[in-house]
Motif scaffolding. Structure first.
Motif, short mmCIF file in Angstrom:
data_model
loop_
_atom_site.label_atom_id
_atom_site.label_comp_id
_atom_site.label_asym_id
_atom_site.label_seq_id
_atom_site.Cartn_x
_atom_site.Cartn_y
_atom_site.Cartn_z
N ARG A 263 0.84 -1.18 0.03
CA ARG A 263 -0.14 0.12 -0.11
C ARG A 263 0.91 1.24 -0.06
NH1 ARG A 263 -3.93 -2.64 4.13
NH2 ARG A 263 -5.62 -3.63 2.60
N GLU B 105 -0.05 4.53 2.16
CA GLU B 105 0.22 4.22 3.60
C GLU B 105 1.70 4.42 3.84
OE1 GLU B 105 -3.89 3.16 3.22
OE2 GLU B 105 -2.08 2.86 2.03
N THR C 102 3.65 7.22 6.11
CA THR C 102 4.31 6.97 7.09
C THR C 102 5.80 7.74 7.14
OG1 THR C 102 2.84 5.31 7.44
CG2 THR C 102 4.86 5.31 8.66
N THR D 44 -2.88 -0.90 12.57
CA THR D 44 -2.13 -0.10 11.70
C THR D 44 -3.06 0.93 10.78
OG1 THR D 44 -2.85 -1.83 10.20
CG2 THR D 44 -0.70 -2.10 11.51
N ASP D 45 -4.15 1.35 11.46
CA ASP D 45 -5.06 2.38 10.45
C ASP D 45 -5.01 3.58 11.56
OD1 ASP D 45 -6.77 3.06 8.95
OD2 ASP D 45 -8.44 2.00 9.59
N ARG E 121 -1.78 10.12 7.78
CA ARG E 121 -1.88 8.83 7.94
C ARG E 121 -0.57 8.24 8.32
NH1 ARG E 121 -2.93 4.14 8.78
NH2 ARG E 121 -3.60 2.70 7.38
N ALA F 70 0.88 4.43 9.15
CA ALA F 70 0.44 2.96 9.15
C ALA F 70 1.33 2.00 9.93
CB ALA F 70 0.45 2.50 7.78
#
Length: 687
Positions: free
Chosen positions: A204, A207, A211, A312-313, A320, A322
């Motif tokens: 993803r 994400e 991060t 992890t959300d 965001r 993750a």
């Protein structure tokens, strides 16, 4: 040898000392926002003074310091981080700014007055280079080093002090990212550089990119602080081990976490749930609401069956993140939360906070009424014994600030204070209800474990509003996050994404992933002197039904998966899914996504001392009384106050009553009873 845990919050810095005998000593000092090391050493000096030692002599007797800090979170939320540039794969410049089409997290999607998302890296600081790695890990296009140098030079010329390298599918093969990182570091050794696959080696792209950018944004400041603290401790005679609390509930050496600064987000609040589980077990309670009301924020963790939830959300502010984090939702509701009027002329409290400087009006500097001022007006806080008498509260100034807040509502000072008390309790109760409802739990089935310096005053009101049957206020309530750090394991977590359906699994491939993670763990722990013989391994895998977006993390029976163990794992997944969501789909194919390995080293166990039952009546602990207001009634009630230090197991109080301590106060309102347990904690129940 003694052990310390130190939690630097937005208002106070907490220091907890574990003595060789197992006894705990508590100390607090004001946080120094400009340089948190100041508050850190102020708290340690208080501890040294308690033992009649100089700071240097005291630190020489300390075996280990575990440190949690909200520094990274505060930098991200207040937008005081580094100027970050990003270098990414050509054609994928806007992944972070597009953020899957999510417009706004903290308001209605139909509100056209909400400003659009402001990325940490503006578009002109996003540069692209020619390179391409496939999802299989095959390098289709090698890195164009000339383009990379040109992109880095433009970012450096723009004044970037941190750069995030974010290439497509680097989780499968980080060769191009590592090459780019080395080239940038050679050009500018002073610049903080992150590679996305080193921060979050999972699939993803949004994400992972987001991060990595967050880590680069907070990295320079967090690294400066951690390095300064490390060197300052050494200069003052500390020869033990300094560990940093991580967002995932583990602790790690400074050298292992400064390059992955994002893992220090929420590092203080991540420890409080461990304290709640420990305290709940003393009363045989496994369903717990861990709450921590400090000076700036209110943190909640919903713990079912003594299992601390992780996620992890996560989003921190609008960004965001993750990485795996302990699931601790937060709202701006603390002792320093300020009263204000919204556009409809209604009273609101928080999320704005007075912080440590200027602090609530009662501290002598602030002008705007805070929750602490309202609690003081209501009679709940002792003006002469706040923080053990270290801070003398200005009662007159607090009354004036609360009166100004109520003037617009045409309320007198007492009614305004009561309205502020009710408003902040509703904000906190709503967060608790949301956390339980989202997980399908009934809040009435839980026990409230109330931590934080302000938690004891508001805990019973929350329990009454939510019909929670039992409240535990621990002896270390004001330092609950610091206490939780004693219960944390030294460790690291590793992850490798390998998306496969159940009928396409390559067991040899999975074994290779775990072998690689074990090898990396051995290297990482060897650098801090911990041999493999002391390591424990916990393998897990994220699974979901085909067609779903979210995953469920499952424990693996071992790192070796074969046809036989696969069927057992699938059966466990269906059962776990049904327990979580009340249904399962065993006829539907399952996907395996990310394989994880949690590696931990042993820690020193913590045992709270059991105290003898009281030989005297509770009146022996009486320290006076205060005139208090309750339940919106205009008449003040003469309320007895007791000294927590002089109370003993078996002592019982019927509300209204107050229990004062040098770090907190516990309110026992009318209709509640309070009893001291064998560990010197307070247990409150509605009568």
């Amino acid at each position: 040898m003694k052990q310390l845990t130190i939690d630097v919050g937005g208002t106070f810095t907490d220091c907890l000392v574990l003595e060789e005998t197992g006894q705990l000593q508590r100390f607090k000092a004001a946080t120094t926002p400009e340089d948190p090391t100041g508050g850190f050493f102020d708290a340690v000096r208080k501890a040294a003074k308690h033992y009649g030692q100089t700071l240097e002599r005291f630190l020489a007797e300390v075996e280990q310091v575990v440190h949690g800090t909200t520094l990274g979170t505060n930098i991200l939320i207040t937008e005081h981080g580094a100027k970050v540039g990003m270098i990414t794969t050509k054609g994928f410049r806007d992944i972070v700014e597009m953020r899957r089409g999510i417009r706004n997290l903290h308001g209605s999607m139909f509100d056209m007055f909400i400003e659009p998302y402001k990325p940490l890296v503006p578009r002109y600081l996003c540069r692209v280079v020619e390179e391409r790695t496939l999802y299989t890990g095959q390098v289709l296009t090698p890195l164009n080093e000339e383009e990379l140098r040109g992109a880095a030079r433009r970012l450096l010329d723009e004044g970037c002090t941190a750069i995030a390298i974010c290439f497509l599918h680097s989780y499968a093969n980080g060769e191009n990212e590592l090459k780019a990182k080395r080239l940038v570091q050679a050009m500018a050794p002073e610049v903080y550089v992150t590679a996305s696959h080193e921060i979050l080696p999972v699939w993803r792209e949004f994400e992972r990119f987001s991060t990595a950018v967050v880590s680069a944004y907070i990295g320079p400041a967090v690294t400066r602080y951690a390095r300064k603290l490390q060197s300052s401790l050494g200069e003052r005679g500390f020869r033990g081990r300094l560990l940093m609390m991580l967002a995932n509930g583990l602790v790690q050496m400074v050298d292992e976490c400064v390059d992955r600064a994002v893992y220090l987000l929420n590092s203080g609040p991540a420890a409080a749930p461990s304290a709640a589980v420990y305290l709940g077990a003393l009363h045989d309670k496994r369903n717990l609401l861990s709450v921590d009301m400090g000076g700036t924020s209110f943190d909640v963790c919903v713990i079912k069956d003594a299992e601390i939830p992780t996620t992890t959300d996560s989003w921190v502010g609008e960004h965001r993140v993750a990485i795996k984090m302990v699931d601790v939702p937060t709202v701006g509701a603390g002792g320093g939360s300020l009263a204000w009027m919204d556009s409809l002329g209604l009273l609101r409290v928080g999320p704005q906070s007075a912080g440590a400087d200027p602090g609530p009006a009662a501290y002598g500097k602030g002008e705007v009424a805070a929750v602490t001022d309202a609690d003081l007006v209501l009679g709940y806080i002792p003006p002469d014994y706040f923080l053990g008498g270290d801070i003398k509260l200005d009662v007159k100034r607090a009354h004036q600030a609360v009166a100004r807040a109520g003037a617009q509502l045409k309320l007198d000072v007492d009614r305004t204070a009561q309205a502020m008390f009710t408003t902040i309790n509703t904000v906190m109760a709503n967060l608790i209800t949301e956390g339980c409802t989202n997980k399908g739990h009934d809040v009435r089935d839980f026990t409230l474990v109330a931590g934080g310096g302000a938690g004891g005053i508001h805990a019973a009101a929350l329990a009454r509003q939510l019909s929670i049957p039992m409240v535990i206020v621990p002896r270390v309530a004001a330092l609950m996050s610091a206490f939780g750090m004693f219960a944390k394991d030294l460790g690291l977590e590793y992850a490798r994404s390998c998306a496969r359906r159940q009928n396409k699994l390559d067991f040899a491939e999975i074994g290779g992933l775990y072998a690689d993670m074990r090898r990396k763990a051995r290297e990482d722990f060897a650098r801090i002197g911990i041999p493999e013989s002391q390591l424990s391994y916990q393998p897990t895998v994220e699974m979901r039904y085909v067609g779903q977006f979210h995953e469920v993390e499952m424990d693996l029976p071992g790192e070796t998966l074969d046809a036989g163990s696969l069927q057992a794992l699938l059966a466990s997944f269906h059962a776990r899914y049904e327990k979580m969501y009340t249904y399962s789909m065993p006829w539907r194919a399952v996907e395996f996504l990310t394989f994880r390995l949690k590696v931990t080293a042993p820690r020193r166990p913590v045992e709270m001392a059991v105290r003898a039952r009281a030989a005297t009546r509770v009146e022996a602990a009486r320290r006076g009384s205060r005139q208090c207001l309750f339940d919106g009634k205009p008449q003040r009630v003469e309320t007895p106050a007791y000294d927590w230090d002089r109370m003993e197991p078996g002592h019982r109080l019927d509300g209204p009553a107050l229990v004062d301590d040098k770090t907190t106060t516990v309110l026992v309102p009318p209709g509640f009873a309070c009893e001291v347990d064998a560990y010197h904690n307070l247990v409150l129940r509605a009568q």
